[in-house]
Enzyme design. Structure first.
Site, short mmCIF file in Angstrom:
data_model
loop_
_atom_site.label_atom_id
_atom_site.label_comp_id
_atom_site.label_asym_id
_atom_site.label_seq_id
_atom_site.Cartn_x
_atom_site.Cartn_y
_atom_site.Cartn_z
N CYS A 166 30.59 84.66 64.58
CA CYS A 166 29.35 85.15 65.22
C CYS A 166 28.77 84.12 66.16
O CYS A 166 28.18 84.44 67.19
CB CYS A 166 28.34 85.54 64.16
N HIS A 306 23.85 83.89 60.09
CA HIS A 306 24.45 84.75 61.10
C HIS A 306 23.87 84.38 62.46
O HIS A 306 22.79 83.79 62.54
CB HIS A 306 24.16 86.21 60.76
N ASN A 326 23.96 92.74 67.99
CA ASN A 326 24.80 92.22 66.92
C ASN A 326 26.27 92.25 67.35
O ASN A 326 26.61 92.77 68.41
CB ASN A 326 24.59 93.04 65.64
#
Length: 358
Positions: A166, A306, A326
């Protein structure tokens, strides 16, 4: 001798007990059947590999049933129509522990930032700190880089799958947008190149840090090539790019800062910065597993597991929010996006914030 009425009453009680047992058995059976039917639809929709009747099938069915109970509980806590909505997602067959291990174990604790400062790669935001309510009279009241710029500057939502990258996805996405704003040339840049090549505290699909990724880009001046030239494999591998032997998009500068002042978030600063381009941030996404829509205001904390990209904001409603991009595919949340309340550092949005220049 037993009175006749007592015998009659005993028969009535036995009959009623039988009716209650049969009714409860019916409702339990119906409930289980209903859950299993939903689970079968879930398997079909998300192409899960569970063979009906297998041990794994029943294990995942039980987890799925627990997820439905959790969704009901979370939705019962909603305070308004703007609150987040929770329900069945492609992660509903995972326990919370499995979800964290597979999707949220991909940000590493940053190295001491004095290391980055000493190498000239860390730029601290020097603007005057403000309170988290400074955005209330801000203009414009809405901004979305997907729709409000003169030409396209946001690429399609990506999917990191089981790769803990990520930190690389969110960093590259901001480079893509800033380059498109500057040149009108929107490119899908190689996330895999950053996963494979970025050092300085990054570990490929085993995790990394957004500030370290940007530090690597600036320090080495490695140009990012396109995704077509260096395609995504969702695994870590050796670096296949020579820094000075390729042409691509180079980062020239960046900021990496924490928008917390004496325990209070200063997200008004972040709102202002978003008019110059998207921001890359680290967050706590533990509760995102079940997210369907609405604005997240609770159920997460201010630690980071994240990394994502903020591409806009909306201050017009009773609950102002950031628009978050995202990297779990466009079948997550709001076509790959999520809304988080502005103010109070919800989900740790103000803990590690980066902007870039190309």
């Amino acid at each position: 001798m037993e009175p006749p009425w007592r015998s009659h009453m005993s028969s009535v009680f036995i009959f009623m007990a039988a009716v209650i047992f049969i009714s409860s058995h019916y409702f339990v059976t119906t409930a289980v059947t209903d859950v299993e039917q939903k689970f079968k639809l879930f398997i079909k929709k998300y192409q899960k590999p569970y063979k009906i009747g297998s041990e794994e099938y029943y294990k995942r069915l039980k987890i799925f049933q627990d997820s439905l109970k959790k969704h009901h509980h979370l939705n019962s806590l909603r305070t308004s129509n703007h609150s987040a909505i929770y329900g069945v997602t492609k992660f509903s067959d995972l326990t919370d522990e499995e979800f964290i291990a597979q999707y949220l174990d991909d940000t590493k604790k940053p190295l001491k930032h004095h290391l980055l400062k000493s190498q000239g790669g860390y730029v601290k935001n020097t603007q005057k700190q403000t309170t988290d309510h400074s955005y209330k009279s801000f203009e414009p009241q809405k901004w979305d880089w997907r729709t409000d710029w003169k030409w396209p500057v946001i690429t399609k939502v990506k999917n990191q799958r089981s790769c803990g990258g990520c930190w690389a996805f969110s960093s590259v996405e901001s480079v893509e947008t800033m380059y498109a704003i500057k040149t009108k040339d929107l490119r899908d840049l190689s996330v895999q190149q950053v996963i494979d090549c970025a050092a300085y505290g990054n570990f490929g699909c085993r995790g990394g840090d957004t500030c370290h990724a940007l530090y690597w880009m600036k320090l080495t001046r490695t140009p990012l090539v396109t995704d077509q030239e260096y395609p995504l494999t969702d695994t870590s591998d050796f670096c296949k790019i020579e820094p000075n032997a390729t042409k691509g998009v180079s980062l020239t500068d960046y900021t990496c800062d924490k928008f917390i002042n004496h325990g209070q978030s200063t997200e008004g600063q972040m709102v202002s910065m978003l008019l110059n381009g998207p921001l890359t941030i680290s967050v706590d996404a533990t509760s995102w597993k079940d997210y369907l829509g609405g604005i997240i205001q609770y159920h997460c904390y201010n630690f980071n597991n994240h990394a994502v990209q903020i591409i806009g904001y909306d201050l017009t409603g009773p609950v102002p929010y950031f628009i978050i991009r995202n990297s779990w595919g466009d079948d997550f949340g709001l076509n790959g996006y999520i809304h988080i309340r502005i103010g109070n550092n919800v989900c740790g949005v103000a803990e590690e914030v980066s902007s870039i220049q190309v």
